[in-house]
Motif scaffolding. Structure first.
Motif, PDB file in Angstrom:
ATOM      1  N   LEU A   9      10.199   5.412  -0.323  1.00  0.00           N
ATOM      2  CA  LEU A   9      10.746   4.072  -0.443  1.00  0.00           C
ATOM      3  C   LEU A   9      10.057   3.053   0.473  1.00  0.00           C
ATOM      4  O   LEU A   9       9.820   1.913   0.076  1.00  0.00           O
ATOM      5  N   ARG A  23       7.970  -0.164  -0.911  1.00  0.00           N
ATOM      6  CA  ARG A  23       8.329  -1.552  -0.647  1.00  0.00           C
ATOM      7  C   ARG A  23       7.115  -2.336  -0.149  1.00  0.00           C
ATOM      8  O   ARG A  23       6.902  -3.485  -0.531  1.00  0.00           O
ATOM      9  N   LEU A  36      14.463  -2.700  -3.701  1.00  0.00           N
ATOM     10  CA  LEU A  36      13.472  -2.869  -2.636  1.00  0.00           C
ATOM     11  C   LEU A  36      13.226  -4.339  -2.319  1.00  0.00           C
ATOM     12  O   LEU A  36      13.047  -4.723  -1.160  1.00  0.00           O
TER      13      LEU A  36
END
Length: 464
Positions: A22, A26, A274
């Motif tokens: 993640l 992002r 995100l």
RNA sequence: GCUCCUUUCGUCUAGAGGCCCAGGACAUAGCCCUCUCAAGGCUGUAACACGGGUUCGAAUCCCGUAAGGAGCGCCA
């Protein structure tokens, strides 16, 4: 490099030593958005100078992940492992200018020095052992068989100042920066070095990267100056943390993109989630990548760390699933649909259940309801059904016999026969037919399961 | 140890001295709608880490404390 000076060029520069998660995603998203919002370019660079850790399969995975997320890069991929000649030239330039010097310390010696300094309560910086060696001393170390690294000679005094896109003005004292390695003993370029050179040479104007790079930025700025290269503008993104505020770990929250994809999360859901982590926006609701790009603004980047909340992600995911076209929804559920299922039945099943699941695995109970055995009811359901009584279900069975799968006619008939209406009428029926108190609309669900299956379920209760 | 970053509702965030007894979104609770769920509408609960200053006035400025994080690597 024919771009006009005003064109924004960003990049994503992962090292192929692990899977994208993640946090990485992002960073990639933000750089992509920043480039796209102004019609700029988004480059992909593979930072694989460390032969030990870099794995080609990770590079392949990285590319696949970016494609899947919907963040295609512009132009050729730059692979640092193939740019030895470019770096060699820069090393030569620094040597000529006397900005670097060979360091003959072994990794073990460095490690011991670090530990000693730490134990003495001092910053673990390079002690400068090889900083002022003369030609004779160098020769003798070489004769010992030591393979030198190249260290950058950090200026003794002065400070480095720069403006960070997120954190504003930053000032670092050179005295706090130890001489750092720019070339490893095996001749390969180290991160600070290759990173700065490639950003400059590929015309990167803005770099959005993790906050873990903030205190290292002065090193890169010093290098850029020594090399007479233009450093990009940096913006340091606050880190994403676990729900409890600790760093994302493998155990908690740090799911790889691959895992997320395999469990059925949709790229648009991920991107929307995100987008709002570390970036504020007036935008509400699920947005397309184009809309996100238009709304992206570095002045809206947030300084404080953001927590990854699985519940929020689920909200986006639910929204994204609801918006799936029938074909896309079918494709999405496919891995969990029995291969024996007829195409037409599959299509109907998807249409009926789509709004009621967040991940494809959740269709299992509905598959059972539609094509298999009804799952046992929970306590509330059991109570409701016994309260309704056998004669209620006998009436329901009769209604099915008379009306087939015409849900409206059936409920009408049961209402007339029993006098029940509203929840009194529907709840026991829902439980009897599906074993659950919630779920997709009953009318289409009944058609899917077919009259015989429904009849069997009702008759069993009528006989009880 | 040194340097740096951060701290507003459960979560993401707005807020750059009076517009803030702090706004929005999501989550959550209640109501409406409704066969359930979802969707939609309405209403509600809920936050300026702590302590000092500066100021007529501070979530906003300064100092300190606490907590969390990063860097100081022949990782990136």
């Amino acid at each position: 490099m024919t771009d006009a000076p005003t064109t924004t060029v960003t990049r994503f520069a992962p090292s192929p030593s692990g899977e994208l998660h993640l946090g990485n995603a992002r960073t990639a998203l933000f750089n992509y958005l920043l480039a796209k919002r102004s019609g700029g370019r988004f480059l992909l660079r593979i930072e694989d100078t460390d032969a030990e850790r870099s794995k080609p399969e990770y590079t392949a995975q990285l590319k696949a992940d970016l494609q899947w997320l919907g963040l295609p890069w512009d132009g050729e991929i730059v692979e640092q492992s193939r740019r030895g000649a470019v770096y060699a030239e820069a090393f030569a330039k620094l040597e000529q200018a006397g900005r670097v010097y060979p360091c003959y310390c072994t990794p073990l010696e460095i490690e011991v020095s670090r530990k000693t300094q730490l134990a003495a309560g001092r910053p673990p910086r390079y002690a400068g052992t090889c900083r002022n060696l003369d030609a004779h001393q160098r020769a003798s170390r070489l004769a010992e068989g030591r393979k030198p690294t190249l260290r950058f000679r950090v200026p003794e005094g002065g400070r480095v100042e720069f403006v960070d896109l997120v954190h504003g003005e930053q000032v670092f004292d050179c005295a706090d920066i130890g001489d750092f390695i720019v070339q490893r003993a095996d001749g390969s370029a180290a991160f600070f070095f290759s990173n700065v050179i490639d950003d400059a040479l590929t015309g990167v104007t803005t770099v959005l990267r993790g906050e873990d790079h903030l205190s290292n930025t002065p090193r890169q700025l010093l290098l850029a100056m020594a090399l007479e290269l233009k450093a990009p503008t940096y913006g340091h993104l606050s880190l994403i943390t676990s729900a409890d505020g600790s760093p994302l770990s493998k155990r908690f929250g740090a799911k790889s993109l691959r895992q997320l994809r395999e469990s059925g999360y949709l790229p648009i859901a991920l991107n929307n989630h995100l987008f709002r982590l570390g970036h504020s926006s007036e935008l509400h609701g699920l947005q397309s990548l184009e809309a996100l790009a238009t709304a992206f603004d570095t002045s809206h980047l947030v300084r404080s760390p953001a927590r990854f909340d699985p519940v929020q992600l689920e909200v986006w995911q639910r929204d994204a699933v609801h918006r799936l076209s029938p074909d896309a929804a079918l494709e999405w559920m496919k891995p969990h649909l029995p291969s024996s299922l007829a195409p037409e039945a599959a299509r109907e099943f998807v249409a009926v259940t789509q709004a009621n699941v967040v991940l494809p695995a959740e269709i299992e109970p509905w598959l059972a309801v539609a094509f298999g055995e009804v799952p046992p009811p929970d306590a509330e359901g059991a109570a409701l059904m016994s309260a309704a009584g056998p004669e209620f279900f006998a009436a329901a069975a009769a209604a099915v016999r008379a009306n087939g799968t015409d849900w409206k006619a059936i409920t009408q008939a049961v209402r007339d026969a029993t006098g029940r209406k509203g929840p009194e009428l529907f709840k026991p029926l829902r439980y009897a037919l599906t074993g659950q108190g919630h779920g997709p609309e009953l009318a289409p669900l009944l058609k899917l399961m077919g009259a015989p299956r429904a009849l069997q379920r009702l008759e069993r209760l009528a006989a009880a």
